[in-house]
Design a protein around this motif. Structure first.
Motif, mmCIF file in Angstrom:
data_model
loop_
_atom_site.group_PDB
_atom_site.id
_atom_site.type_symbol
_atom_site.label_atom_id
_atom_site.label_comp_id
_atom_site.label_asym_id
_atom_site.label_seq_id
_atom_site.Cartn_x
_atom_site.Cartn_y
_atom_site.Cartn_z
ATOM 1 N N ARG A 14 0.845 -1.195 0.000
ATOM 2 C CA ARG A 14 0.000 0.000 0.000
ATOM 3 C C ARG A 14 0.879 1.244 0.000
ATOM 4 N NH1 ARG A 14 -5.142 -0.801 0.929
ATOM 5 N NH2 ARG A 14 -5.414 1.231 1.844
ATOM 6 N N ALA A 33 -5.199 14.570 -3.207
ATOM 7 C CA ALA A 33 -6.555 14.468 -2.664
ATOM 8 C C ALA A 33 -7.596 14.366 -3.770
ATOM 9 C CB ALA A 33 -6.853 15.675 -1.785
ATOM 10 N N GLN A 52 -3.170 1.044 -7.786
ATOM 11 C CA GLN A 52 -4.282 1.524 -8.602
ATOM 12 C C GLN A 52 -4.027 2.965 -9.039
ATOM 13 O OE1 GLN A 52 -7.271 0.552 -5.631
ATOM 14 N NE2 GLN A 52 -8.175 -0.891 -7.082
ATOM 15 N N ASP A 53 -4.349 3.255 -10.300
ATOM 16 C CA ASP A 53 -4.114 4.590 -10.824
ATOM 17 C C ASP A 53 -5.200 5.544 -10.314
ATOM 18 O OD1 ASP A 53 -3.461 6.829 -12.153
ATOM 19 O OD2 ASP A 53 -3.826 6.045 -14.175
ATOM 20 N N TYR A 54 -4.786 6.516 -9.526
ATOM 21 C CA TYR A 54 -5.727 7.469 -8.926
ATOM 22 C C TYR A 54 -5.814 8.766 -9.720
ATOM 23 C CZ TYR A 54 -6.953 5.461 -4.366
ATOM 24 O OH TYR A 54 -7.484 4.713 -3.366
ATOM 25 N N THR A 55 -4.959 8.909 -10.739
ATOM 26 C CA THR A 55 -4.782 10.225 -11.343
ATOM 27 C C THR A 55 -6.102 10.898 -11.709
ATOM 28 O OG1 THR A 55 -2.807 9.251 -12.264
ATOM 29 C CG2 THR A 55 -3.365 11.467 -13.010
ATOM 30 N N ARG A 80 -11.764 8.383 -3.657
ATOM 31 C CA ARG A 80 -10.386 8.032 -3.333
ATOM 32 C C ARG A 80 -10.236 7.465 -1.926
ATOM 33 N NH1 ARG A 80 -6.233 12.027 -6.544
ATOM 34 N NH2 ARG A 80 -7.525 12.185 -8.390
ATOM 35 N N ASN A 81 -11.261 7.653 -1.085
ATOM 36 C CA ASN A 81 -11.194 7.196 0.294
ATOM 37 C C ASN A 81 -9.969 7.756 1.011
ATOM 38 O OD1 ASN A 81 -12.290 5.808 2.473
ATOM 39 N ND2 ASN A 81 -10.878 4.097 2.164
ATOM 40 N N ILE A 82 -9.912 9.088 0.993
ATOM 41 C CA ILE A 82 -8.796 9.788 1.611
ATOM 42 C C ILE A 82 -9.354 10.658 2.730
ATOM 43 C CG2 ILE A 82 -7.288 11.776 1.214
ATOM 44 C CD1 ILE A 82 -6.562 10.534 -1.470
ATOM 45 N N GLU A 115 -11.759 5.169 8.136
ATOM 46 C CA GLU A 115 -10.577 4.354 7.861
ATOM 47 C C GLU A 115 -10.060 4.569 6.443
ATOM 48 O OE1 GLU A 115 -11.478 0.390 9.036
ATOM 49 O OE2 GLU A 115 -11.778 0.973 11.134
ATOM 50 N N LEU A 156 -2.585 4.052 14.573
ATOM 51 C CA LEU A 156 -3.431 3.529 13.506
ATOM 52 C C LEU A 156 -2.616 2.994 12.343
ATOM 53 C CD1 LEU A 156 -6.161 6.322 13.380
ATOM 54 C CD2 LEU A 156 -6.223 4.163 14.632
ATOM 55 N N ALA A 208 -7.001 -1.702 8.569
ATOM 56 C CA ALA A 208 -6.563 -0.759 7.541
ATOM 57 C C ALA A 208 -7.726 -0.156 6.772
ATOM 58 C CB ALA A 208 -5.602 -1.446 6.583
ATOM 59 N N PRO A 230 -11.466 1.760 -2.181
ATOM 60 C CA PRO A 230 -11.799 2.744 -3.213
ATOM 61 C C PRO A 230 -11.929 2.056 -4.565
ATOM 62 C CG PRO A 230 -9.484 2.872 -2.645
ATOM 63 C CD PRO A 230 -10.089 1.915 -1.700
ATOM 64 N N ALA A 259 -10.935 2.290 -7.842
ATOM 65 C CA ALA A 259 -10.035 3.002 -8.731
ATOM 66 C C ALA A 259 -10.524 2.950 -10.172
ATOM 67 C CB ALA A 259 -8.635 2.423 -8.641
ATOM 68 N N LEU A 274 -14.296 14.882 0.085
ATOM 69 C CA LEU A 274 -13.313 13.880 0.489
ATOM 70 C C LEU A 274 -13.929 12.839 1.407
ATOM 71 C CD1 LEU A 274 -10.212 16.147 0.907
ATOM 72 C CD2 LEU A 274 -10.459 14.233 -0.656
#
Lengths: 361, 566
Positions: A4, A56, A71-74, A81-83, A157, A189, B3, B8, B10, B469
């Motif tokens: 990750r 982000a 995984q491509d996040y671009t 994105r789970n950020i 999470e 965490l 975790a 997500p 992707a 977000l």
């Protein structure tokens, strides 16, 4: 399973303007490991925040790629994105209670009420906010609001946590306390964290690694010790700690100071064209204040003492010398004999402490 | 904690968010169809002879030439200019000492005074006009009392004098509210610094205090000038033979249905307004210094007995005169017969009973029309304001400008544009309720737009980013974060729109049809046919309704009533 990790590749962001494009982020590449605390450091306008916002998904890159866990996040939408993100202004929803603020991300995900309650209360307890769940953000102190915004970013999470100058609005004492707390929670965490700040002390105290930005470019990535003792560019040297630059001329592996003294530095780095004004000269030798010695009788460079300041643990001398970019700073552990203001002296140092920046041989 | 419980996606590529695009297109289209299109057609119509279609070979300046040929056109033009300047000056002269007295002298009931000063703005302005007929008309109470007591015949209030006084009293609160706000908020340290340097009180007023509020005075005067220039009700009731541009427009349409001539007059009217805007810009040109700082200290108030007495007397007299019309309307609405005596003969609710039994249709109509228009304003104004504040797109300034345009356009001009634009061609709406609703919407969308734009400006855009977000889509972010935060602003704007539409006359008078008569038209017709008691009953209903609504709005947003108008 793929590690990750986060891989940022050749990331570039241009803002088109009628007077010509502004390159806010210029060809930035780095990698962040799982559970790493990674800090992006630099002055305002250096591109660190834009880089964070592209990770982000709040800004779209002009070119380059962002890959997370293989995984491509671009081009992925920010909301997928789970950020988790913590803003300088906290960005708490003023019309919702702390509980509902934190629960927001879970409710958006359609989680059942009971689960929401237990998850939110668990994270609030972790941050010491359990008693304030029913308050509105306006009724909380700055530090409490910051904790609440951290709780909101962590509760679902996320794959990584982004922090954009999270401590800038707090007073000095609270800042130190909060940064330790952020570090503690991050360790607890085991979450990958990207932290943006302009405060080098903050960066050095909490980070696993630091990425130093200037003028849209990434100048160096490394542990605090590396960045301090082997700064890759004059800007890094000057931004992290204090740096003394001396004019030098390159002769193969040695560098000649302006009075002819030859120095064989421990490391030689190229001098980026856009940092010539930081160094002051085409080729320079850099020394940290504590690595310079002041001696009344002998040394490599003659100088004159302008000022002596007693700072408790150290005595700080300001001296002028030929070939120096500007007034030099020397931190001595104790008073130098004959080091009165206005008197002449010599500067000395070990070649192994010197770093050189220059280009052609 | 483990975790990740939520993986997500992707694969989920950045999808195009259609909602904001759709919203933008609808907004632009609405603006074009209901604002730009009628205005352009009216401008085109101004250059075509009456009855001819808009075509290149028909273009002419004939409609404008009348301003050089026709004596009645020339008179109307000069009358408008004279009334505009005179009423604005009189309003300013009344308002400035009032503002100073309230802001800088320690007088009692300050909050009540500010609240009362808003009343003339809330009640329909032409109500003031016919009150003056009740008081000072040929058969007015004061006229007869003076004639009987002193055997003196007062000069007629019909004509320029009455128009100017009624308009000045109707609109002076704009100058008062803005200047009083600026005076109360200005930095007391600046004046203290001047005192320390030995300046006298008068010198400070002249060289420090006054220059600092000049932009506020100019802004207030501009609003009054625009309002006066576009006012139809007062000159049509009190003007008599004395015509101004709005009444000229009205007679061109109701007398001859000459839309082309009306459009040309409307353009001249707008040109005067634009001229006034130019003067304001010129006045403010070199006054960009920050006059109001965030000093939490209130400015100094004079406390001497003399100053307090003088200020209180002045405030009392001005407010009494300014509120006399409203008072008269309310009193005379409870009077069934009042002739030949100083005190009413028969008190009673007969006037109201008549409205309720026979004449309630206008009230219902007004509620429906104003309510629908408010709803449209809310939806459109809110979305547009959000869109303009948050999104970057080509032509944003144009959208901003177009929405604010009707804010400075006199109501009658919008009325003419709608008559010209929707009488034939693609869209025909003449005589329907929708033409009123849409014209109201055009006139008032800016209220909501401005109110919401200010509210959105107060919201940190990071809140929306935080919501995204957290995983929320655009619609969820709007519903859960943005809308809850701007609801007070929307409601305040909506109530203001609704309240001011209940008494709207300048657009209504041109666009109403027999089936869609409003309160304001009913009052106007009573006044024209001299049934003043019925008019008063109807007027009282309008005043009370608007007052209750505006009070409600101020409660809702937690701002004083006066702030809603600043």
């Amino acid at each position: 399973m793929t590690a990750r990790t986060l891989q940022v590749g050749a990331l570039t962001k241009r803002f088109p303007l009628p007077s010509g494009d502004i390159v806010a982020v210029d060809d930035v590449t780095f990698e962040v490991a799982e559970a790493e605390f990674f800090t992006m450091l630099g002055p305002s306008g250096c591109g660190k925040t834009t880089t964070l916002r592209m990770i982000a998904g709040l800004e779209s890159p002009t070119s380059g790629s962002i890959v997370f866990a293989g995984q491509d996040y671009t081009r992925v939408d920010a909301r997928h994105r789970n950020i988790g993100m913590v803003f300088q202004s906290y960005a708490l929803f003023p019309h919702l209670t702390i509980f509902e603020n934190v629960a927001y991300g879970l409710r958006v995900r359609g989680m059942a009420n009971d689960d929401v309650r237990s998850r939110v209360m668990r994270i609030l307890e972790l941050l010491g906010l359990g008693a304030l769940a029913d308050r509105h953000p306006g009724a909380l102190s700055g530090g409490q609001q910051q904790r609440a915004s951290i709780a909101r970013a962590l509760v679902y999470e996320p794959g990584m946590l982004l922090l954009d100058e999270p401590l800038a609005n707090l007073d000095a004492k609270l800042r130190v306390q909060m940064r330790e707390e952020i570090r503690r929670i991050q360790r607890e965490l085991g979450i990958m964290s990207l932290y943006v700040t302009h405060d080098q002390e903050e960066a050095m105290s909490v980070s696993d690694r630091i990425a130093v930005f200037n003028l849209g470019k990434l100048r160096q990535v490394g542990r605090a010790e590396e960045v301090y003792s082997s700064p890759a560019t004059p800007f890094v040297a000057d931004f992290i700690g204090k740096a003394n630059f001396f004019k030098a001329a390159r002769q193969g592996d040695t560098f000649a100071l302006s009075n002819g003294t030859a120095v064989r530095p421990k490391q030689v780095f190229a001098l980026p064209a856009d940092e010539a004004d930081v160094a002051g000269f085409d080729t320079v030798i850099m020394l940290r204040p504590e690595r310079l010695r002041l001696d009344p009788a002998r040394g490599k460079i003659p100088c004159r003492i302008l000022r002596r300041q007693f700072l408790g643990g150290i005595i700080r001398y300001s001296v002028e010398a030929e070939g120096a970019k500007q007034t030099l700073t020397i931190d001595a552990p104790r008073d130098v004999a004959g080091g009165g203001e206005g008197s002449g002296a010599f500067l000395d140092f070990d070649d192994g402490d010197a770093i050189a920046y220059g280009n052609a041989r | 904690m483990t975790a990740a419980a939520y993986t997500p996606l992707a694969q989920q590529r950045r999808t195009i968010d259609w909602i904001p695009i759709l919203v933008g297109v609808v907004t632009m289209a609405t603006t074009l169809v209901f604002l730009v299109y009628p205005l352009l057609r009216a401008i085109g119509g101004a250059f075509v002879p009456n009855g001819e279609p808009l075509a290149v070979e028909n273009l002419t300046f004939a409609n404008f030439e009348r301003f050089f040929i026709s004596a009645s056109y020339q008179r109307a033009f000069w009358h408008s200019l004279v009334v505009g300047i005179a009423a604005t000056s009189l309003a300013t002269l009344l308002a400035l000492p009032l503002a100073y007295a309230v802001a800088r002298v320690d007088i009692p009931f300050r909050r009540a005074i500010v609240a009362l000063a808003v009343l003339p703005l809330i009640s329909p302005p032409f109500i003031g006009a016919y009150s003056w007929i009740i008081l000072l008309g040929r058969n007015g109470l004061i006229t007869r009392w003076v004639a009987a007591t002193f055997d003196v015949q007062l000069p007629s209030i019909y004509g320029p004098f009455g128009v100017i006084v009624a308009l000045a009293l109707g609109y002076f609160p704009y100058v008062f509210l803005i200047v009083q706000g600026a005076l109360a908020a200005s930095d007391p340290y600046v004046e203290e610094a001047a005192r320390m340097m030995g300046a006298s009180r008068w010198r400070i007023l002249r060289t420090i205090t006054f220059p600092a509020v000049v932009p506020s005075i100019a802004a207030g005067m501009l609003i009054v000038f625009i309002k006066v220039l576009g006012d139809f009700g007062v000159p049509s009731i009190l003007g008599g033979e004395y015509q101004v541009l709005p009444t000229l427009i009205y007679y061109q349409i109701h007398g001859f249905f000459n839309l082309n001539a009306a459009a040309a007059i409307a353009m001249v009217n707008v040109a005067l307004t634009i001229g006034a805007l130019g003067v304001l810009a010129w006045v403010n040109r070199r006054r960009t210094f920050a006059t109001i700082t965030g000093v939490a200290r209130a400015s100094r108030r004079a406390t001497s007995f003399g100053a307090r007495l003088a200020a209180s007397l002045y405030v009392f007299v001005v407010l009494f005169v300014a509120l006399l019309p409203q008072l008269t309307v309310i009193v005379s609405s409870f009077v069934e017969r009042w002739s030949g005596s100083r005190i009413p003969l028969i008190w009673g609710l007969g006037n109201f009973k008549r409205i309720l039994t026979n004449l309630n249709q206008p009230v219902i109509n007004s509620l429906i029309l104003a309510g629908t228009a408010t709803l449209v304003c809310v939806v459109f104004g809110t979305i547009t304001a959000y869109y303009v504040s948050r999104k970057r797109f080509v032509g944003r300034w144009a959208l901003d400008l177009t929405i604010m345009l009707p804010f400075v356009l006199p109501g009658l001009v919008v009325g003419v544009a709608y008559l010209v634009g929707f009488n034939d061609g693609w869209i025909v709406l003449t005589g329907t309720a929708s033409i009123l609703v849409l014209a109201y919407f055009t006139r008032r969308a800016a209220y909501i737009f401005r109110s919401v734009q200010a509210a959105v400006g107060q919201i940190d855009s990071k809140l929306e980013e935080a919501s995204t977000l957290c995983g929320a889509d655009w619609a969820t972010t709007m519903r859960r974060v943005v809308v809850p935060l701007i609801v007070p602003a929307i409601l305040a704007g909506a109530i203001l729109v609704f309240a001011t539409l209940l008494g709207e006359i300048s657009v209504t008078i041109l666009l109403f049809s027999a089936k869609w008569k409003t309160i304001s038209i009913a009052i106007y017709e009573y006044v024209i046919s001299d049934e003043l008691h019925n008019a008063s009953a109807m007027g009282t209903v309008a005043i009370v309704m608007t007052l209750v609504l505006v009070l409600g709005a101020s409660r809702l947003v937690g701002r004083s009533m006066a702030d809603l108008f600043r």
